[in-house]
Enzyme design. Structure first.
Site, mmCIF file in Angstrom:
data_model
loop_
_atom_site.group_PDB
_atom_site.id
_atom_site.type_symbol
_atom_site.label_atom_id
_atom_site.label_comp_id
_atom_site.label_asym_id
_atom_site.label_seq_id
_atom_site.Cartn_x
_atom_site.Cartn_y
_atom_site.Cartn_z
ATOM 1 N N SER A 96 42.459 35.237 40.839
ATOM 2 C CA SER A 96 43.661 36.147 41.165
ATOM 3 C C SER A 96 43.991 35.941 42.476
ATOM 4 C CB SER A 96 43.424 37.597 40.647
ATOM 5 O OG SER A 96 43.492 37.575 39.246
ATOM 6 N N LYS A 171 50.207 38.831 37.399
ATOM 7 C CA LYS A 171 49.016 39.590 37.414
ATOM 8 C C LYS A 171 48.918 40.640 38.257
ATOM 9 C CE LYS A 171 44.799 40.375 37.195
ATOM 10 N NZ LYS A 171 43.387 39.580 37.756
ATOM 11 N N LYS A 239 41.377 44.631 46.370
ATOM 12 C CA LYS A 239 41.846 43.162 46.540
ATOM 13 C C LYS A 239 43.101 42.796 45.842
ATOM 14 C CE LYS A 239 41.321 39.148 44.629
ATOM 15 N NZ LYS A 239 41.020 38.386 43.394
#
Lengths: 295, 295
Positions: A96, A171, A239
């Site tokens: 990701s 995502k 993150k």
């Protein structure tokens, strides 16, 4: 039959690569740590000593590493994939990372005659171990179709979103919705509790109406019953929101509640609790209110 | 059989009172405007000329008016209910108002020997007309049980939350979750669109995972297809978030994303669009981003 490669054998990558090995595929594996390479080799994987070597021996290479700079190092660092990749090979980045960097990586690989997919996942460690990950894919549809049988060894809900970077964009959008819905549930249950109502009954009533969400159901219960064992760790969601906020700045986009959600994660992390489940975002609001939700 | 009263015959109150009349109950009705009183009278309701008169003739009185000061005026203003109410009567406030003021009203009525329930609803005009409202009730459980058969004429999902004010607290919590989930979906779909991904595919992918919510399903579609006809009007949600933020201040509670959501509603209202559906909150974020979601 394709020669597969798999780079990045952490808590996600190791079980994912393991499913490919268990299905009888030839899988050339590499990780910066020797232990998982060794472990998978005893189960039939082929150990490599560099990303470059994986690139030389494989024609479909999966990458599962933590963040954008890690993917860049795997691809273009010293002894990286780019030094070994053959023209016509496919690189599938399941990490990701930044959708913007992803588009740049795809451009560089395309110039080398290498095809690329971005294919980030959701579902966490449990999804990786049970091969039930959701996989959001960006890149040319014919490349998607070629890789799909391998995705099906690792996941269930496999969706082609669009061109290069669109898997990563999807995502990030997912992580925005999840963080902000956790925040919504936290504000509402804390409000109810502080006003003297029973949050158990409020959650149950809200689940019957328009406020329904899986997060109200699962994370609402976590907040009431104080179950903050991960789950999905705050530091990983930090993150992901960092990717959202950095991309928003580059794209010229204002995400006010994503910014606040990140600050609340930062506040929980400041208490040394960044390894708690992301539903523990409520702890920051509780600290501000000097009140704890009572179930 | 109880003599019922109903005060406040607007777009919500008129159909709700209508269901009680249609079920064969005696219903004494009053509104500041004569038209709906007249209309319901032709269908069998008993017209009154003041709240006081409703109080004198009824023993269970329902109130459905816009805001906290309106309920206060109905109860304690000149010619108000308090001047007519008999000891032992029950006042059921179905308006959406301040939980804190509700507790004060309940205290004053209790001192007069009058019982009270707060019973705000969700489901809007359609829910009122189809008798499918969700009803969130605060007050003594034995009073709730006495009134329940009448609630069942007006709604489906009828939940006793707790003591006085807890129904209103639950309603405010509901409106916090709904507003903040709309905001979450708006930030995520706008991010996806601005980054060049197809928001239709992103929404579909997200609905299959942890980001699922009824709001992503229904309001996500509204944002993509630009369907901002109400639905639930922004100006009503502004009123509800005002209740949340005022109560938060009184209770000593910080609701950062509720505050931002209210500011975004304010920004849409500043464009003269406060009668659009609350999913139109996305218009404020789109203005900041100089970008419109493209489906």
């Amino acid at each position: 039959m394709a020669e597969l490669g798999f780079i990045g054998l952490g808590i996600m990558g190791k079980p994912m690569a393991g499913h490919l090995v268990a299905a009888g595929h030839t899988v050339h594996v590499y990780d910066v740590r020797p232990e998982p390479v060794k472990e998978l080799s005893t189960r039939g994987a082929r150990p490599c000593r560099s990303c470059k070597e994986v690139g030389q021996k494989s024609n479909i290479i999966f990458i599962m590493v933590p963040d954008t700079p890690d993917v860049e190092a795997v691809l273009f660092g010293p002894d990286g994939l780019a030094e070994g990749l053959r023209s016509g090979s496919i690189v599938v980045d399941m990490s990701s990372i930044s959708p913007i960097a992803t588009k740049e990586f795809a451009k560089k690989l395309t110039a080398m005659g290498v095809k690329m997919l971005d294919a980030p996942v959701s579902g966490g460690q449990v999804g990786a171990e049970n091969a039930t990950l959701s996989i959001m894919v960006g890149g040319p549809v014919e490349v998607f179709n070629e890789v799909k049988p391998y995705f099906e060894r690792m996941g269930k809900n496999i969706v082609h979103i669009g061109g290069h970077g669109d898997g990563q964009t999807c995502k990030v959008a997912n992580q925005i919705v999840v963080a902000l819905t956790i925040e919504a549930v936290a504000e509402a249950l804390l409000f109810a509790s502080k006003a003297g109502a029973d949050p158990v009954k409020v959650r149950a009533a809200l689940l019957g109406g328009f406020a329904q969400s899986r997060i109200l159901e699962l994370h609402g219960e976590r907040m009431i019953h104080r179950k903050f064992d991960p789950g999905f760790r705050i530091r990983l969601h930090q993150k992901d929101l960092n990717l959202a906020l950095q991309a928003a700045r580059s794209l010229g986009l204002s995400l006010p509640n994503t910014a606040t959600a990140q600050e609340l994660f930062n506040a929980v992390a400041a208490q040394g609790s960044s390894d708690l489940d992301h539903s523990a975002m409520v702890l920051a609001l509780e600290k501000l209110a000097n009140h704890t939700i009572k179930g």
